[in-house]
Write an enzyme that holds these catalytic residues in place. Structure first.
Site, PDB file in Angstrom:
ATOM      1  N   LYS A  34       0.791  -1.234   0.064  1.00  0.00           N
ATOM      2  CA  LYS A  34       0.042  -0.082   0.000  1.00  0.00           C
ATOM      3  C   LYS A  34       0.667   1.268  -0.081  1.00  0.00           C
ATOM      4  CE  LYS A  34      -0.185   0.426   4.820  1.00  0.00           C
ATOM      5  NZ  LYS A  34      -1.083   0.905   6.092  1.00  0.00           N
ATOM      6  N   LYS A  85      -5.557  -0.853  -7.316  1.00  0.00           N
ATOM      7  CA  LYS A  85      -7.066  -0.828  -6.936  1.00  0.00           C
ATOM      8  C   LYS A  85      -8.041  -0.614  -7.846  1.00  0.00           C
ATOM      9  CE  LYS A  85      -5.768  -1.147  -2.586  1.00  0.00           C
ATOM     10  NZ  LYS A  85      -6.002  -2.529  -1.629  1.00  0.00           N
ATOM     11  N   TYR A  91       0.197   2.142  -7.396  1.00  0.00           N
ATOM     12  CA  TYR A  91      -0.654   1.312  -6.126  1.00  0.00           C
ATOM     13  C   TYR A  91      -2.341   1.782  -6.585  1.00  0.00           C
ATOM     14  CZ  TYR A  91      -3.496   1.497  -2.003  1.00  0.00           C
ATOM     15  OH  TYR A  91      -4.396   1.346  -0.983  1.00  0.00           O
ATOM     16  N   SER A 123     -10.139   1.976  -2.082  1.00  0.00           N
ATOM     17  CA  SER A 123      -9.351   3.264  -1.956  1.00  0.00           C
ATOM     18  C   SER A 123     -10.078   4.553  -2.619  1.00  0.00           C
ATOM     19  CB  SER A 123      -7.964   3.276  -2.050  1.00  0.00           C
ATOM     20  OG  SER A 123      -7.546   4.404  -1.994  1.00  0.00           O
ATOM     21  N   ASN A 170       4.987   6.555   5.513  1.00  0.00           N
ATOM     22  CA  ASN A 170       4.670   7.287   4.195  1.00  0.00           C
ATOM     23  C   ASN A 170       3.415   8.456   4.626  1.00  0.00           C
ATOM     24  OD1 ASN A 170       6.311   5.726   2.273  1.00  0.00           O
ATOM     25  ND2 ASN A 170       5.014   4.418   2.886  1.00  0.00           N
ATOM     26  N   PHE A 194     -11.311   6.473   2.771  1.00  0.00           N
ATOM     27  CA  PHE A 194     -10.587   7.694   2.887  1.00  0.00           C
ATOM     28  C   PHE A 194      -9.349   7.534   3.558  1.00  0.00           C
ATOM     29  CE2 PHE A 194     -13.006  10.020  -0.225  1.00  0.00           C
ATOM     30  CZ  PHE A 194     -14.017   9.148  -0.644  1.00  0.00           C
ATOM     31  N   ASN A 195      -9.142   8.405   4.556  1.00  0.00           N
ATOM     32  CA  ASN A 195      -7.789   8.374   4.981  1.00  0.00           C
ATOM     33  C   ASN A 195      -7.854   7.723   6.534  1.00  0.00           C
ATOM     34  OD1 ASN A 195      -7.291  10.210   2.812  1.00  0.00           O
ATOM     35  ND2 ASN A 195      -5.403  10.335   3.561  1.00  0.00           N
TER      36      ASN A 195
HETATM   37  P1  NAD Z   1      -1.433  -3.239   6.167  1.00  0.00           P
HETATM   38  O1  NAD Z   1       0.071  -3.083   5.270  1.00  0.00           O
HETATM   39  O2  NAD Z   1      -1.148  -2.841   7.572  1.00  0.00           O
HETATM   40  O3  NAD Z   1      -2.323  -4.618   5.863  1.00  0.00           O
HETATM   41  C1  NAD Z   1      -2.119  -5.354   4.765  1.00  0.00           C
HETATM   42  C2  NAD Z   1      -1.846  -6.691   5.262  1.00  0.00           C
HETATM   43  O4  NAD Z   1      -1.769  -7.568   4.040  1.00  0.00           O
HETATM   44  C3  NAD Z   1      -0.338  -6.901   6.023  1.00  0.00           C
HETATM   45  O5  NAD Z   1      -0.666  -7.543   7.051  1.00  0.00           O
HETATM   46  C4  NAD Z   1       0.356  -7.737   5.052  1.00  0.00           C
HETATM   47  O6  NAD Z   1       1.368  -8.491   5.658  1.00  0.00           O
HETATM   48  C5  NAD Z   1      -0.555  -8.302   4.425  1.00  0.00           C
HETATM   49  N1  NAD Z   1      -0.078  -8.957   2.986  1.00  0.00           N
HETATM   50  C6  NAD Z   1       0.227  -8.085   1.883  1.00  0.00           C
HETATM   51  N2  NAD Z   1       0.546  -9.104   0.950  1.00  0.00           N
HETATM   52  C7  NAD Z   1       0.307 -10.343   1.245  1.00  0.00           C
HETATM   53  C8  NAD Z   1       0.280 -11.381   0.614  1.00  0.00           C
HETATM   54  N3  NAD Z   1       0.757 -11.744  -0.699  1.00  0.00           N
HETATM   55  N4  NAD Z   1      -0.328 -12.587   1.388  1.00  0.00           N
HETATM   56  C9  NAD Z   1      -0.609 -12.587   2.749  1.00  0.00           C
HETATM   57  N5  NAD Z   1      -0.730 -11.237   3.087  1.00  0.00           N
HETATM   58  C10 NAD Z   1      -0.102 -10.224   2.524  1.00  0.00           C
HETATM   59  O7  NAD Z   1      -2.362  -2.178   5.597  1.00  0.00           O
HETATM   60  P2  NAD Z   1      -3.595  -1.613   5.937  1.00  0.00           P
HETATM   61  O8  NAD Z   1      -3.529  -0.208   6.206  1.00  0.00           O
HETATM   62  O9  NAD Z   1      -4.238  -2.457   7.035  1.00  0.00           O
HETATM   63  O10 NAD Z   1      -4.553  -1.487   4.657  1.00  0.00           O
HETATM   64  C11 NAD Z   1      -5.432  -3.031   4.391  1.00  0.00           C
HETATM   65  C12 NAD Z   1      -5.912  -2.927   3.095  1.00  0.00           C
HETATM   66  O11 NAD Z   1      -6.543  -1.494   2.813  1.00  0.00           O
HETATM   67  C13 NAD Z   1      -4.888  -2.769   1.851  1.00  0.00           C
HETATM   68  O12 NAD Z   1      -5.290  -3.619   0.739  1.00  0.00           O
HETATM   69  C14 NAD Z   1      -4.795  -1.399   1.599  1.00  0.00           C
HETATM   70  O13 NAD Z   1      -4.120  -1.148   0.186  1.00  0.00           O
HETATM   71  C15 NAD Z   1      -6.042  -0.970   1.526  1.00  0.00           C
HETATM   72  N6  NAD Z   1      -6.209   0.863   2.015  1.00  0.00           N
HETATM   73  C16 NAD Z   1      -5.504   1.025   3.000  1.00  0.00           C
HETATM   74  C17 NAD Z   1      -5.593   2.526   3.283  1.00  0.00           C
HETATM   75  C18 NAD Z   1      -4.829   3.456   4.316  1.00  0.00           C
HETATM   76  O14 NAD Z   1      -4.676   4.436   4.182  1.00  0.00           O
HETATM   77  N7  NAD Z   1      -4.222   2.526   5.314  1.00  0.00           N
HETATM   78  C19 NAD Z   1      -6.522   3.226   2.581  1.00  0.00           C
HETATM   79  C20 NAD Z   1      -7.274   2.738   1.437  1.00  0.00           C
HETATM   80  C21 NAD Z   1      -6.993   1.322   1.298  1.00  0.00           C
HETATM   81  C1  WQD Z   2      -2.035  12.994   4.051  1.00  0.00           C
HETATM   82  C2  WQD Z   2      -1.730  14.667   3.636  1.00  0.00           C
HETATM   83  C3  WQD Z   2       0.304  14.682   2.587  1.00  0.00           C
HETATM   84  C4  WQD Z   2       2.965  12.982   5.222  1.00  0.00           C
HETATM   85  C5  WQD Z   2      -2.791   7.788   1.014  1.00  0.00           C
HETATM   86  C6  WQD Z   2      -3.039   7.148  -0.387  1.00  0.00           C
HETATM   87  C7  WQD Z   2      -4.340   6.996  -0.702  1.00  0.00           C
HETATM   88  C8  WQD Z   2      -4.967   6.243   0.697  1.00  0.00           C
HETATM   89  C9  WQD Z   2      -4.659   6.634   1.891  1.00  0.00           C
HETATM   90  C10 WQD Z   2      -4.494   3.870   0.302  1.00  0.00           C
HETATM   91  C11 WQD Z   2      -1.264  14.968   2.318  1.00  0.00           C
HETATM   92  C12 WQD Z   2       0.469  15.292   3.912  1.00  0.00           C
HETATM   93  C13 WQD Z   2       1.977  13.219   4.695  1.00  0.00           C
HETATM   94  C14 WQD Z   2       4.012  13.813   5.648  1.00  0.00           C
HETATM   95  C15 WQD Z   2       2.646  15.819   4.983  1.00  0.00           C
HETATM   96  N1  WQD Z   2      -4.140   4.839   1.008  1.00  0.00           N
HETATM   97  N2  WQD Z   2       1.705  14.841   4.535  1.00  0.00           N
HETATM   98  N3  WQD Z   2       3.769  15.260   5.380  1.00  0.00           N
HETATM   99  O1  WQD Z   2      -1.551  10.915   0.171  1.00  0.00           O
HETATM  100  O2  WQD Z   2      -3.758  11.525   1.371  1.00  0.00           O
HETATM  101  O3  WQD Z   2      -3.563   9.030   0.949  1.00  0.00           O
HETATM  102  O4  WQD Z   2      -3.105   7.231   2.111  1.00  0.00           O
HETATM  103  O5  WQD Z   2      -5.282   3.641  -0.365  1.00  0.00           O
HETATM  104  O6  WQD Z   2      -4.263   5.943  -1.498  1.00  0.00           O
HETATM  105  O7  WQD Z   2      -2.605   8.163  -1.512  1.00  0.00           O
HETATM  106  O8  WQD Z   2      -2.402  10.070   2.911  1.00  0.00           O
HETATM  107  O9  WQD Z   2      -1.010  10.084   5.115  1.00  0.00           O
HETATM  108  O10 WQD Z   2       0.240  10.145   2.914  1.00  0.00           O
HETATM  109  O11 WQD Z   2      -1.147  12.231   3.389  1.00  0.00           O
HETATM  110  O12 WQD Z   2       2.363  16.911   4.930  1.00  0.00           O
HETATM  111  O13 WQD Z   2       5.229  13.597   6.126  1.00  0.00           O
HETATM  112  O14 WQD Z   2      -0.578  14.752   4.626  1.00  0.00           O
HETATM  113  O15 WQD Z   2       0.814  15.852   1.533  1.00  0.00           O
HETATM  114  O16 WQD Z   2      -1.898  16.277   2.230  1.00  0.00           O
HETATM  115  P1  WQD Z   2      -2.646  10.495   1.333  1.00  0.00           P
HETATM  116  P2  WQD Z   2      -0.989  10.522   3.440  1.00  0.00           P
END
Ligand code: NAD
Ligand code: WQD
Length: 341
Positions: A85, A154, A150, A125, A199, A179-180
Site C-alpha cells: 500500500k 486498486k 498502487y 481506496s 509514508n 478515505f484516510n
Molecule cells: P497493512 O499493510 O497494515 O495490511 C495489509 C496486510 O496484508 C499486511 O498484514 C500484510 O502483511 C498483508 N499482505 C500483503 N500481501 C500479502 C500476501 N501476498 N499474502 C498475505 N498477506 C499479505 O495495510 P492496511 O492499512 O491495513 O490496509 C489494508 C488494505 O486496505 C490494503 O489493501 C490497503 O491497500 C487498503 N487501503 C488502506 C488505506 C490506508 O490508508 N491504510 C487506505 C485505502 C485502502
Molecule cells: C495526507 C496528507 C500529504 C506526510 C494515501 C494514499 C491513498 C490512501 C491513503 C491507500 C497529504 C500530507 C503526509 C508527511 C505531509 N491509501 N503529508 N507530510 O496521500 O492522502 O493518501 O493514503 O489507499 O490512496 O494516496 O495520505 O497520509 O500520505 O497524506 O504533509 O510527512 O498529509 O501531503 O496532504 P494521502 P497521507
C-alpha cells in the site's frame, strides 16, 4: 454465527476489523504472510476481545494454502485486505505491486470459486476516483485516472471483481473505498505500525511526537485550500472497522456488486491535524513547511450518504478522538509491535 476470513488480517485495518467482528459475535479466521505486519497484532486482538482467532501464516497468492484454509473452515465471507500500500514504493517497484496485489485477488477469487465461497468484501481506496472527479466523491462517479501504480492496482482489482461478479451471479461483492484511516484502538494495544520511515501523515506525526523523527515536513503550503495545506477525509480506524461489520451483515443478505465510500464526509487540512494533535495531547510536534509532494491532490473527501442509507453506518469518532488514540498507541508502543512485552 458466520465465519469470516480476513486475508491480510494481521495488518492495521484487518486487526481492528477482527476486534469489531469478534465483538459483534462473528468467528474470525485470519491469513497473512506478515510482509507488513506481525502475528503479535492478532495475539492482542485475542487479548482485547477475550476470543480466539484462527490464524494462518499464508501467502494469499498460494492457492494450495488457501484451498487448505477453505477446507479446514467453512467460510461465509472473505474480507480482502492483503496488499502492498505504499504509494511512493509503488512508483519505484510497479511490477512488485501489480504482481502482489492483482495475484492475491485472482487467487482468492479462484480458490473461493472452487470452495464455493460466495461473498467477498474488498479494501479499495478513494484513490480510484483519480484526478478528474469533483469533490465530494460519490460512488456513482466513474473511476478516474490514477496517479500511481498502487492506485491503478486498486482500480484494476475493482474491475476484476465487477467482471467476475457479472459472469457469476452467485458471487457477491462489496467494494469499500476507504478515505484516510488514522488512529488506533482506544486500548492502545493495536495500531498502525509502519516499517521504516512512515509514508502517511499520522504515523509521521506520532513518531515526531515520541522522538523517533526529528521534524515533520508539511508537503506544500500554497494549495488552493483555506490554509494552503492539503485537505483529506480522515476517518478513525475503529469507525472504519465497524463499517466492515455492517458490510458483512449486508453481503450475507444481498447479491450483486455494491460500492461504498467509507469516510466521514468532513475534510481537515494538514495544519489542522498537527494543531489538533498538539492541543488534544498537550505535546508539541516540530514541523516545517516544505515543497509539495508529487501526485498529491489539493483536497478530497467522501459523500458518505450511501453507506448510511444502505449499511446503516456512519462515522462517530471525532478528529480529537483520532489524535488522542493515535498518540495513546504510539506512546505505549514506541517501537510498534517490536516493543512487545
Ligand atoms: P497493512 O499493510 O497494515 O495490511 C495489509 C496486510 O496484508 C499486511 O498484514 C500484510 O502483511 C498483508 N499482505 C500483503 N500481501 C500479502 C500476501 N501476498 N499474502 C498475505 N498477506 C499479505 O495495510 P492496511 O492499512 O491495513 O490496509 C489494508 C488494505 O486496505 C490494503 O489493501 C490497503 O491497500 C487498503 N487501503 C488502506 C488505506 C490506508 O490508508 N491504510 C487506505 C485505502 C485502502
Ligand atoms: C495526507 C496528507 C500529504 C506526510 C494515501 C494514499 C491513498 C490512501 C491513503 C491507500 C497529504 C500530507 C503526509 C508527511 C505531509 N491509501 N503529508 N507530510 O496521500 O492522502 O493518501 O493514503 O489507499 O490512496 O494516496 O495520505 O497520509 O500520505 O497524506 O504533509 O510527512 O498529509 O501531503 O496532504 P494521502 P497521507
Amino acid at each position: 454465527m458466520a465465519k469470516i476470513l480476513l486475508a491480510g488480517g494481521a495488518g492495521y485495518i484487518g486487526s481492528h476489523t477482527a476486534v469489531e467482528l469478534l465483538n459483534a459475535g462473528y468467528e474470525v479466521v485470519a491469513a497473512d504472510n506478515y510482509c507488513n505486519s506481525s502475528p503479535e497484532a492478532i495475539r492482542r486482538v485475542e487479548e482485547i476481545t477475550g476470543k480466539p482467532v484462527q490464524l494462518y501464516e499464508a501467502d494469499i497468492r498460494d492457492s494450495e494454502r488457501l484451498s487448505q484454509i477453505f477446507r479446514e473452515n467453512k467460510i461465509d465471507a472473505v474480507i480482502h485486505f492483503a496488499g502492498l500500500k505504499a504509494v511512493g514504493e509503488s512508483v519505484k517497484k510497479p511490477l512488485m505491486y501489480y504482481r502482489n496485489n492483482i495475484d492475491t485477488t485472482l487467487t482468492l477469487l479462484e480458490t473461493m470459486q472452487a470452495a464455493d465461497v460466495r461473498n467477498i468484501i474488498f479494501s479499495s481506496s478513494a484513490t480510484v476516483y483519480g484526478e478528474e472527479n469533483p469533490v465530494p466523491y460519490k460512488e456513482t462517479m466513474q473511476r478516474g485516472v490514477c496517479t500511481n501504480p498502487y492506485g491503478w492496482t486498486k482500480a484494476m482489482m475493482e474491475q476484476i471483481f465487477e467482471d467476475a461478479a457479472r459472469a457469476d451471479p452467485s458471487l457477491s461483492v462489496v467494494l469499500l473505498r476507504y478515505f484516510n484511516p488514522i488512529g488506533a484502538h482506544p486500548s492502545g494495544r493495536i495500531g498502525e505500525d509502519p516499517l521504516g520511515i512512515p509514508n502517511n501523515l499520522m504515523p509521521y506525526v506520532t513518531q515526531v511526537a515520541v522522538g523517533k523523527r526529528e521534524c515533520l515536513t508539511i508537503f506544500g503550503s500554497d494549495y488552493p485550500t483555506k490554509d494552503g495545506t492539503c485537505m483529506r477525509d480522515y476517518i478513525h480506524v475503529v469507525d472504519l472497522a465497524k463499517g466492515h461489520v455492517k458490510a458483512v451483515a449486508y453481503i450475507l443478505q444481498h447479491s450483486g456488486t455494491e460500492v461504498f465510500n467509507l469516510g466521514t464526509g468532513t475534510p481537515y487540512s494538514v495544519t489542522e491535524i498537527v494543531e489538533t494533535f498538539e492541543r488534544v495531547n498537550g505535546i508539541k510536534v516540530k514541523h516545517v513547511y516544505g515543497d509539495r509532494r508529487a501526485g498529491d491532490l489539493p483536497e478530497f473527501y467522501a459523500n458518505a450518504d450511501k453507506a448510511k442509507a444502505l449499511l446503516g453506518w456512519q462515522a462517530e469518532y471525532t478528529l480529537d478522538d483520532m489524535c488522542r488514540d493515535a498518540w495513546n498507541w504510539q506512546k505505549q508502543n514506541p517501537d510498534g509491535y517490536r516493543s512487545s512485552d
